[in-house]
Enzyme design. Structure first.
Site, PDB file in Angstrom:
ATOM      1  N   GLY A 183       0.818  -1.216   0.000  1.00  0.00           N
ATOM      2  CA  GLY A 183       0.000   0.000   0.000  1.00  0.00           C
ATOM      3  C   GLY A 183       0.847   1.259   0.000  1.00  0.00           C
ATOM      4  N   SER A 219      -6.031   7.474   5.373  1.00  0.00           N
ATOM      5  CA  SER A 219      -4.636   7.018   5.276  1.00  0.00           C
ATOM      6  C   SER A 219      -3.691   8.204   5.248  1.00  0.00           C
ATOM      7  CB  SER A 219      -4.441   6.189   4.012  1.00  0.00           C
ATOM      8  OG  SER A 219      -3.087   5.829   3.886  1.00  0.00           O
ATOM      9  N   SER A 253      -2.748   8.292  11.775  1.00  0.00           N
ATOM     10  CA  SER A 253      -1.380   7.773  11.572  1.00  0.00           C
ATOM     11  C   SER A 253      -0.337   8.886  11.430  1.00  0.00           C
ATOM     12  CB  SER A 253      -1.326   6.882  10.316  1.00  0.00           C
ATOM     13  OG  SER A 253      -2.062   5.710  10.498  1.00  0.00           O
ATOM     14  N   ASP A 269       0.088  -0.496  12.963  1.00  0.00           N
ATOM     15  CA  ASP A 269       0.476  -1.801  12.401  1.00  0.00           C
ATOM     16  C   ASP A 269       0.755  -2.841  13.496  1.00  0.00           C
ATOM     17  OD1 ASP A 269       0.239  -0.848   9.846  1.00  0.00           O
ATOM     18  OD2 ASP A 269       2.389  -0.469   9.572  1.00  0.00           O
ATOM     19  N   LYS A 307      -6.654  -2.012   5.563  1.00  0.00           N
ATOM     20  CA  LYS A 307      -5.300  -2.557   5.399  1.00  0.00           C
ATOM     21  C   LYS A 307      -5.345  -3.791   4.479  1.00  0.00           C
ATOM     22  CE  LYS A 307      -3.743   0.472   8.376  1.00  0.00           C
ATOM     23  NZ  LYS A 307      -2.916   1.593   7.995  1.00  0.00           N
ATOM     24  N   ARG A 346      -8.532  -5.564   9.335  1.00  0.00           N
ATOM     25  CA  ARG A 346      -7.841  -6.031  10.548  1.00  0.00           C
ATOM     26  C   ARG A 346      -8.678  -5.929  11.818  1.00  0.00           C
ATOM     27  NH1 ARG A 346      -1.788  -3.639   9.252  1.00  0.00           N
ATOM     28  NH2 ARG A 346      -1.303  -5.192   7.654  1.00  0.00           N
TER      29      ARG A 346
HETATM   30  O1  LIG Z   1       3.499   5.583   5.453  1.00  0.00           O
HETATM   31  C1  LIG Z   1       3.746   4.411   5.745  1.00  0.00           C
HETATM   32  O2  LIG Z   1       4.874   3.892   5.527  1.00  0.00           O
HETATM   33  C2  LIG Z   1       2.694   3.603   6.370  1.00  0.00           C
HETATM   34  C3  LIG Z   1       1.573   4.196   6.895  1.00  0.00           C
HETATM   35  C4  LIG Z   1       0.511   3.439   7.588  1.00  0.00           C
HETATM   36  O3  LIG Z   1      -0.650   3.432   6.789  1.00  0.00           O
HETATM   37  P1  LIG Z   1      -1.885   4.457   6.986  1.00  0.00           P
HETATM   38  O4  LIG Z   1      -1.372   5.832   6.909  1.00  0.00           O
HETATM   39  O5  LIG Z   1      -2.796   4.116   5.840  1.00  0.00           O
HETATM   40  O6  LIG Z   1      -2.488   4.157   8.324  1.00  0.00           O
HETATM   41  C5  LIG Z   1       0.922   2.001   7.892  1.00  0.00           C
HETATM   42  O7  LIG Z   1      -0.196   1.231   8.209  1.00  0.00           O
HETATM   43  C6  LIG Z   1       1.675   1.372   6.764  1.00  0.00           C
HETATM   44  O8  LIG Z   1       2.129   0.075   7.104  1.00  0.00           O
HETATM   45  C7  LIG Z   1       2.913   2.150   6.414  1.00  0.00           C
HETATM   46  C1  LIG Z   2      -0.530  -1.741   6.343  1.00  0.00           C
HETATM   47  C2  LIG Z   2       0.686  -2.144   6.008  1.00  0.00           C
HETATM   48  O1  LIG Z   2       1.325  -1.852   4.855  1.00  0.00           O
HETATM   49  P1  LIG Z   2       0.882  -1.049   3.552  1.00  0.00           P
HETATM   50  O2  LIG Z   2      -0.177  -0.075   3.915  1.00  0.00           O
HETATM   51  O3  LIG Z   2       2.148  -0.376   3.133  1.00  0.00           O
HETATM   52  O4  LIG Z   2       0.443  -2.080   2.569  1.00  0.00           O
HETATM   53  C3  LIG Z   2       1.513  -2.940   6.955  1.00  0.00           C
HETATM   54  O5  LIG Z   2       2.704  -3.166   6.657  1.00  0.00           O
HETATM   55  O6  LIG Z   2       1.011  -3.368   8.000  1.00  0.00           O
END
Ligand SMILES: O=C(O)C1=C[C@@H](OP(=O)(O)O)[C@@H](O)[C@H](O)C1
Ligand SMILES: C=C(OP(=O)(O)O)C(=O)O
Length: 450
Positions: free
Chosen positions: A108, A183, A211, A330, A357, A361
């Site tokens: 993601g 996000s 976040s 996470d 996610k 979750r």
């Molecule tokens: O910016 C990043 O590296 C991340 C942000 C988070 O997502 P969200 O911002 O969607 O919560 C996290 O859950 C993901 O594993 C990594």
């Molecule tokens: C949500 C996660 O990753 P991403 O959003 O980068 O897929 C994660 O690593 O738990």
């Protein structure tokens, strides 16, 4: 001892059986930080000149980012046979002569960060080989923001799902408003793009920002790459001047806190007081790390924190806790797993974004935990857990829902099941922590391919 058969889980529907494990002991080598690997390698790819990245995380998400950086025009190669030092010849500005197609795997953060920067290319199509997971995650708010900056896009459905084609058209900087409710990755994506736009960007975040530590990590990396910016204390307004250049430099990766969380939860859930794990490369002063360790301490976990080393001991009964989960989003699945064996009730709240996610979750995790016999209640933005310090019966098969973090949580629960547990879909562990099951075995947990 190296357990090769568990080290690389390739294929579909890989099954693993875990037996009750009263003791876990050792000094495992932690993976490197996923969050900083993605940001450092991307900043290096955007710089003009050669950067060296020491100990980047080795995982599917890293591979997806490396593919993406190459699509932006950067050259990446390993300096050593062990693949611990990455040389990145950056491009200055993303460039590609023709239309490109990029498979972002199940990552993601990689997708969102590259959606921002991809808008700079003449044409890019993002695809995934994980349609059941990343293919269902929304990108609408980010795509709408990019289109107000002049990019045009085609995406699947009303929520902006993959596949997505972006065209640069008349891309420009200026003012942009975006929702931060779903996000933080959308905001990080705009921040990485902003310095390259001639006019820069003024970003206004509406609906509150979830976040937040991830946006601060992005700002930290931009600062390390010599990018200038300003922001309000609550991060609702961010301003990045345009026509800036990322600077090439050396980056050294610390250890990964969410991976450490899986091992900490495993150790504090073990009943034998001889259980002990020594974890290294955990940088102090990390916002996510500090909040995570504080949550474990509130549960009564025995932790010795000394500089970059955290020693964890098991064999004590944990206490139920109330945790605001947003800053450690996470890590919630493995905290929930540990809470399943604590005395009393735990409430993990402010976690609504967990619905978006790799799996849902909240609902998917609770469904699997209930199948095992755990007392958990899913809510719109919370999970409530009533713990069973005496362990649970288990003896069933549960599924990881394409999600590495669910697999880690379910494996920990398996260690406290009197009849053990079987897990399906274990190949998805390679998204962030490919060696997780092999390490559990090395630390004394009876784990085998089933
Ligand atoms: O910016 C990043 O590296 C991340 C942000 C988070 O997502 P969200 O911002 O969607 O919560 C996290 O859950 C993901 O594993 C990594
Ligand atoms: C949500 C996660 O990753 P991403 O959003 O980068 O897929 C994660 O690593 O738990």
């Amino acid at each position: 001892m190296v357990h090769e058969e568990l080290r690389s889980l390739v294929g579909t529907d890989v099954r693993i059986a875990i037996e009750e494990a009263p003791r876990i002991q050792g000094k495992p080598e932690l993976p490197s930080s996923k969050y900083f690997t993605l940001r450092y390698v991307l900043a290096a790819a955007l710089a003009k000149g050669t950067s060296m990245v020491y100990y980047p995380a080795q995982s599917d998400d890293s591979e997806a980012l490396f593919r993406g950086c190459r699509a932006l025009g950067a050259q990446l190669d390993w300096v050593d046979a062990e693949e611990t030092i990455l040389r990145v010849q950056g491009v200055g500005y993303p460039q590609a002569a023709d239309a490109v197609t990029l498979n972002v795997g199940n990552a993601g953060a990689v997708l969102r960060l590259l959606l921002g920067l991809g808008a700079y290319l003449p044409e890019i199509t993002f695809i995934t080989d994980h349609p059941q997971s990343l293919g269902k995650r929304p990108n609408r708010e980010l795509l709408e923001a990019l289109s107000t900056l002049g990019a045009t896009y085609q995406a699947e459905g009303a929520e902006g799902c993959l596949p997505i084609t972006l065209r640069r058209s008349a891309l420009h900087g200026g003012k942009v408003r975006i929702s931060g409710a779903r996000s933080s990755q959308y905001i990080s994506a705009l921040l990485f793009l902003a310095p390259l736009l001639p006019e820069g960007l003024e970003i206004e975040i509406i609906d509150g920002l979830k976040s937040q530590p991830f946006v601060r990590s992005t700002l930290q990396v931009l600062h390390e790459a010599s990018i200038q910016f300003e922001h309000s204390a609550d991060l609702s307004h961010l301003s990045v001047p345009g026509k800036q250049q990322y600077q090439a430099r050396e980056y050294i990766l610390p250890g990964d806190y969410p991976s450490a969380a899986a091992l900490i939860s495993a150790c504090i859930s073990a009943t034998d007081p001889a259980s002990e794990l020594v974890l290294n490369r955990l940088k102090p002063g990390d916002e996510i790390g500090d909040a995570l360790l504080a949550a474990y301490q509130a549960m009564g976990a025995q932790l010795d924190i000394a500089s970059e080393q955290v020693t964890v001991r098991g064999g004590t009964t944990l206490q139920g806790v109330r945790v605001d989960g947003d800053r450690i989003i996470d890590c919630i699945p493995v905290l929930v797993a540990a809470a399943c064996f604590a005395q009393g009730e735990s409430v993990f709240y402010n976690i609504e974004t967990l619905h978006y996610k790799e799996s849902d979750r909240i609902d998917d995790l609770c469904a699997e935990l209930r199948r095992v016999g755990c007392d958990v209640t899913p809510q719109r933005d919370a999970i409530i857990v009533r713990g069973s310090p005496q362990g649970i019966e288990g003896g069933v098969t549960v599924d990881g829902h394409n999600d590495h973090r669910l697999l880690m949580a379910l494996a920990i629960v398996g260690m406290r099941c009197h009849q053990g547990l079987a897990l399906t879909g274990c190949e998805h562990i390679s998204k962030s922590y490919p060696q997780f099951f092999a390490q559990l075995k090395e630390l004394g947990v009876p784990v085998r391919l089933a």
